[in-house]
Scaffold this motif. Structure first.
Motif, mmCIF file in Angstrom:
data_model
loop_
_atom_site.group_PDB
_atom_site.id
_atom_site.type_symbol
_atom_site.label_atom_id
_atom_site.label_comp_id
_atom_site.label_asym_id
_atom_site.label_seq_id
_atom_site.Cartn_x
_atom_site.Cartn_y
_atom_site.Cartn_z
ATOM 1 N N SER A 217 0.816 -1.212 0.000
ATOM 2 C CA SER A 217 0.000 0.000 0.000
ATOM 3 C C SER A 217 0.853 1.266 0.000
ATOM 4 C CB SER A 217 -0.957 0.005 1.194
ATOM 5 O OG SER A 217 -0.274 -0.115 2.418
ATOM 6 N N LEU A 218 1.991 1.256 0.699
ATOM 7 C CA LEU A 218 2.889 2.413 0.652
ATOM 8 C C LEU A 218 3.465 2.572 -0.756
ATOM 9 C CD1 LEU A 218 4.448 4.702 2.121
ATOM 10 C CD2 LEU A 218 6.270 3.037 2.551
ATOM 11 N N ALA A 219 3.815 1.468 -1.392
ATOM 12 C CA ALA A 219 4.356 1.532 -2.747
ATOM 13 C C ALA A 219 3.323 2.094 -3.723
ATOM 14 C CB ALA A 219 4.814 0.142 -3.193
ATOM 15 N N VAL A 220 2.062 1.693 -3.584
ATOM 16 C CA VAL A 220 1.011 2.220 -4.453
ATOM 17 C C VAL A 220 0.845 3.723 -4.226
ATOM 18 C CG1 VAL A 220 -1.474 2.211 -4.903
ATOM 19 C CG2 VAL A 220 -0.237 0.051 -4.712
ATOM 20 N N SER A 221 0.816 4.150 -2.963
ATOM 21 C CA SER A 221 0.683 5.581 -2.670
ATOM 22 C C SER A 221 1.852 6.373 -3.235
ATOM 23 C CB SER A 221 0.575 5.800 -1.159
ATOM 24 O OG SER A 221 -0.690 5.404 -0.682
ATOM 25 N N TYR A 222 3.051 5.812 -3.142
ATOM 26 C CA TYR A 222 4.215 6.496 -3.706
ATOM 27 C C TYR A 222 4.082 6.615 -5.225
ATOM 28 C CZ TYR A 222 8.982 7.626 -5.035
ATOM 29 O OH TYR A 222 10.091 8.244 -5.597
ATOM 30 N N ALA A 223 3.631 5.558 -5.877
ATOM 31 C CA ALA A 223 3.468 5.591 -7.333
ATOM 32 C C ALA A 223 2.426 6.625 -7.739
ATOM 33 C CB ALA A 223 3.073 4.203 -7.847
ATOM 34 N N LEU A 224 1.317 6.701 -7.014
ATOM 35 C CA LEU A 224 0.287 7.701 -7.290
ATOM 36 C C LEU A 224 0.843 9.112 -7.111
ATOM 37 C CD1 LEU A 224 -2.724 6.028 -5.453
ATOM 38 C CD2 LEU A 224 -2.642 6.526 -7.899
#
Length: 230
Positions: free
Chosen positions: A109-116
């Motif tokens: 979830s942190l990786a997805v937020s960073y990508a966004l």
């Protein structure tokens, strides 16, 4: 009394629509269907927050969404039971649209937020305000098995749910850092403040120089927790 009945009627209609969608009685375009997984590269809309919330509670869905990003990452095995700071559903992020000074561990979830954040916030703001893209992001790390301020509460870093970012390197070689440019006048400071505001749209907690002295040189970006944006 009429207002009360109106709200009750709206609630009944909303529940009826939700049931119709769930049972397949009502077909919605994928973009407006709340069951459609988040697409990291698609422009955010009014359902993006709901879709982001869903994936944080569904590891398989999160993995599917992360695959739609431009991050270069490798899945990591879960920690052994009994460790002080066990890691679950973690990846090692090696790069995004911009390079990194080093790879970092992150929950899915942190990786997805960073990508966004990088795709819809950081890079568009760099082009708009500074006229060029960010080519490298300098961070101070993510995973650290520690408590907050030496107290009893575990830091979000202890579960790889937080990342500390200190500077952004541009295509022309310049480095825009919080320690060197937050208090300055001009485009660099405006860029950093806009980046902070954009991060608040994709992370649940964003702390920077306006929060306290401990964050004078970096943005603390986290998923879950307190919902502060400063």
């Amino acid at each position: 009394m009429r207002v009360r009945w109106l709200w009750l009627a709206l609630l009944v209609v909303a529940l009826g629509l939700a049931l119709a969608v769930q049972r397949g009685w009502l077909e919605l375009p994928p973009r407006w269907d709340p069951r459609t997984p988040l697409d990291v590269r698609a422009p955010p809309d009014w359902l993006s927050g709901w879709r982001l919330w869903r994936l944080r509670r569904d590891p398989a869905l999160c993995a599917q969404v992360l695959a739609s990003s431009q991050l270069d990452y490798v899945s990591q095995p879960d920690s052994r039971l009994g460790t002080d700071c066990p890691l679950r559903n973690v990846v090692r992020v090696k790069a995004g649209e911009a390079a990194l000074n080093d790879s970092f561990l992150a929950t899915c979830s942190l990786a997805v937020s960073y990508a966004l954040f990088e795709h819809h916030g950081l890079q568009p703001l760099a082009r708009e305000i500074l006229g060029q893209p960010v080519t490298s992001v300098d961070h101070f790390g993510s995973f650290a098995c520690r408590r907050i301020g030496g107290g009893r509460r575990w830091s979000r870093h202890a579960s790889a749910n937080a990342l500390d970012v200190g500077a952004f390197r541009l295509a022309d070689g310049r480095s825009i850092s919080l320690s060197g440019h937050w208090q300055s006048a001009g485009a660099e400071a405006r860029f950093l403040r806009a980046v902070r505001d954009a991060a608040c749209e994709h992370f649940q907690g964003v702390l920077g120089p306006e929060y306290d002295a401990a964050h004078h040189d970096h943005f603390h970006l986290q998923v879950g927790g307190f919902g502060v944006c400063r």
